[in-house]
Scaffold this active site. Sequence first.
Site, mmCIF file in Angstrom:
data_model
loop_
_atom_site.group_PDB
_atom_site.id
_atom_site.type_symbol
_atom_site.label_atom_id
_atom_site.label_comp_id
_atom_site.label_asym_id
_atom_site.label_seq_id
_atom_site.Cartn_x
_atom_site.Cartn_y
_atom_site.Cartn_z
ATOM 1 N N VAL A 1 0.857 -1.404 0.098
ATOM 2 C CA VAL A 1 -0.142 0.050 0.113
ATOM 3 C C VAL A 1 0.965 1.208 -0.081
ATOM 4 O O VAL A 1 1.774 1.383 0.795
ATOM 5 C CB VAL A 1 -1.085 0.033 1.172
ATOM 6 C CG1 VAL A 1 -1.853 1.198 1.191
ATOM 7 C CG2 VAL A 1 -1.730 -1.320 1.133
ATOM 8 N N ASP B 1 -14.385 -10.181 7.440
ATOM 9 C CA ASP B 1 -12.812 -10.125 7.966
ATOM 10 C C ASP B 1 -13.029 -8.632 8.918
ATOM 11 O O ASP B 1 -12.134 -7.885 8.731
ATOM 12 C CB ASP B 1 -12.073 -10.018 6.952
ATOM 13 C CG ASP B 1 -10.611 -10.090 7.689
ATOM 14 O OD1 ASP B 1 -10.549 -10.542 8.673
ATOM 15 O OD2 ASP B 1 -9.677 -9.707 6.764
ATOM 16 N N LYS C 1 -3.538 0.548 -3.295
ATOM 17 C CA LYS C 1 -3.173 -0.791 -2.986
ATOM 18 C C LYS C 1 -2.679 -1.673 -4.293
ATOM 19 O O LYS C 1 -3.221 -1.676 -5.087
ATOM 20 C CB LYS C 1 -4.353 -1.746 -2.419
ATOM 21 C CG LYS C 1 -3.778 -3.216 -2.156
ATOM 22 C CD LYS C 1 -5.008 -4.103 -1.633
ATOM 23 C CE LYS C 1 -5.701 -3.523 -0.414
ATOM 24 N NZ LYS C 1 -6.621 -4.545 -0.033
#
Length: 999
Positions: free
Chosen positions: A700, A822, A714
Amino acid sequence: MHSFLFLFSLFLFTPTLTLSLNQEGLYLYQFKLTLSDPDSTLSTWSLHSSNPCNSNWFGITCDPTNSTITSLDLSSSNLRGQFQPSLLCRLPNLTSVTLFNNSIDQTLPSSISICQTLTRLDLSQNLITGSIPQTLSELPNLTYLDLTGNNFSGSIPFSFGMFQKLETLSLVYNLLEGSIPYSLGNVTTLRMLNLSFNPFSPARVPSSLGKLTNLEVLWLSQCNLVGPIPEEFGNLKSLVVLDLSMNGLDGKIPSSITGLTRLWQVELFNNSLSGELPVGMENLTALRLFDASMNRLSGRIPDELTRLPLESLNLYENSFEGELPESLADSPNLYELRLFGNRLSGKLPENLGKNAPLRLIDVSNNQFSGEIPASLCDRGELEEILIIYNSFSGGIPASLGACQSLMRVRLGYNKFSGEVPAGFWALPRVYLLELVDNEFNGSIARTIGGAVNLSLLILSKNNFSGWIPEEIGWLEHLEEFSGGDNMFNGSLPDSIVNLRQLGTLDLHNNKLSGELPKGIKSLKKLNELNLANNDIGGNIPNDFGSLLQLNFLDLSNNKFSGRVPLGLQSLKLNELNLSYNQLSGEIPPMLAKDMYKASFVGNPGLCGDLKGLCDGKNEDKKASGFVWLLRSLFIVATLVFVVGVVWFYFKYRNFKNGKGGIDKSKWTLMSFHKLGFGEDEILNCLDEDNVIGSGSSGKVYKVVLSSGEAVAVKKIWGGAKTETGSGDVEKGRIQDNAFDAEVETLGKIRHKNIVKLWCCCTTRDCKLLVYEYMPNGSLGDLLHSSKGGLLDWPTRFKIAVDAAEGLSYLHHDCVPPIVHRDVKSNNILLDGDFGARVADFGVAKVVESNGKGTKSMSIIAGSCGYIAPEYAYTLRVNEKSDIYSFGVVILELVTGRKPVDPEFGEKDLVTWACSTLDQKGVDHVLDSRLDSCFKEEICRVLNIGLMCTSPLPINRPAMRRVVKMLQEVGIENQAKSSKKDGKLSPYYYDDGSDHGSVA
């Protein structure tokens, strides 16, 4: 039979025991054995007694005439287990059972109907799950039923319309769905009906409730009600409290309500009500509290309303216009006036506060003009004056300088002028003094040393001048001093280094001179220092390197000299600006990067490995070395030429073979928002100096665009190529899937608490995702680093609410719903104001629309410590999995601990928190860095986290419910002081019984 077996077993296994306990005592003793009693609260319940009524058994009340048990009260006894009424209800004269505030769990048996003598049942604040038994309505003598604060689900039984004598029904704070049953209108004996804070389905208020003519309290806050308020409510002639707040009600306030002459409190805030206040409100002769804020009401505030004996009038965030009635100043009981966010104009009533014990006035965000009434604090009780964003003028009345009760003052964004009275600087209880963006002049009086409670001093954008007095260093609670854009002169007072709590010092755009005071390293909590555009000189202290919480430092446009301190390298600065000073010498190596180049311009004496610095340093070379210099340059130029030709050859060959560096012509850009940049700007900045993070899928970068705006990029390498090994193929496939999931999810959703995906760029073997840049990084990195102390409780609470709203949007507002899979603190990013955004949707999944609401995964996605237990062994994913993970994030915010830690051994954070609570108490769970004054609020949020991490998915509240619970914690925290000061709280109603609490 059960009691016989119980007695037989006692004789069988304890033959030497002589039983003297009577039959009622044996029933109670059996009941005791069904419960867990870790505090030994029931230690007095002994088989060695003869009669519980004569042996001082804890929690029982007996009939003095026949020594039989009539009441059982085991409130707040830390009891656990299942409530088994079949044992208690064998007591023939038992009329009252109270188990308030314990940990009774499982379901409530339908056998409760055998307790035919019960008149009162209080099971509030426990952990009971499942549906509410329909058989409760079969208790013929029940007058009081309180099931508040449990985990009951399903609908309110329609059979509840069959209660014969019920007077109080409280089901507040459960997980009830469906709608409020029409049948409740048949229970005409009801005096109190409390159903607030349940996730009911959207539905209208049943008009049948208008038949409850004995009703005194109707509390339906946050029940997902829609449509108009029924006209039939005009029949509730006994009504004292009406609370319909935080729903979706619309239409006008019905005029029939003006006939309810006993009304004492009306709460209608946070709906969509429109039109004018009903005519005839002067009939509400008992009205003390009226709150219709956050609606769409319009028109003028009628004189009739101000002639009522009002104590609190809240009409903020509507569309009222015109001037305030002068009669408002004649209200004898008015202590709270909130009218902000309307279109009101004219002057405040001249005698406002003269005849009433006014404590709070908030008329911010209106169009008021004129001067502040000098009478506001005549009764000596004024605590808060909030009048920002108006057109008030003149000076601050001298009378306010003697108002010792003042605690919060916000006069910003008006047209005030003149000097601030000396007494006003010295008010001892004021913690917030905001005078920003006015035309005040004069200096800060030395009397400011008397403002011993001052935490926030905000004076920016005025005409203040003179020296900042030494007495400001006496304010040991000061956290922010913002005085930028004034004309302060002289040097900073030496005493400023005594402000150990100071987090922000902003004095840019003044005329300060001298040098920085010595001992600045004592400002350990300093987070922002802005002294730009002054005339401060001397050296920059190397002590700055010890200020580990400092992330904003701007000393530009001053006269600082000497070297750039090496200590600055140890800081993680989001903003550094030392430009346009007189600094010299070498730039510290870790700061000699292109990203900091603008921080050092305008310092001719600075040298560093940055283009544009150290130019012209060789002009003073001696003429004798000129020829040698030319030879050296020729040799170097020749070498460079040869190397350049070789480099070009290999680059050209790689380019032809398609294996070279980034070929900008091969990139495809897909935008999801209107862009002010192209792919070239992004590709040119992807170098190692700009890397701010890395993970399994790539790196990143922070890219500063030509516009000055920053974005995060990213870079995902390694698509699935045919010539790679099978492991690389699988890795590439997973990375491609992550990229596709990220684009598919973020490309189509828009929410303030979801990180914004600007665009994506793709080529054959490299993919770029361009996001908005979040300067404060991730919650996990910040919370669990040395800067964790920077996150005080209000900031942590704001982060929790923001993240919850983002997840709620994914679960409830996206069609079809999206499961993140997540959720963790490292995937919650923080902007410059610590606003939170949910990020990283690489494993996000759409919930199936087949009615099952779950989807089976081939592998477990998520991070250790955050994975819900059922997900780990079933691979079935739904919203409840995200809710568990978010509960872990809440526990991180409350405890300050990581989800897994060697200290926990084989436990995770959830298990550790639960066991520590049980064994040591809440004080051993909470983060010691948090201020204890927030303990009550922190504990409530902790409870929400524990609910979210319940082992049983069905017991976890939906994200929409989590958001509402968190918002309610914030609302109650803000309103706590006003509720204590006389406002009848819907949490308490005195019905003459032993336990008036209903929540």
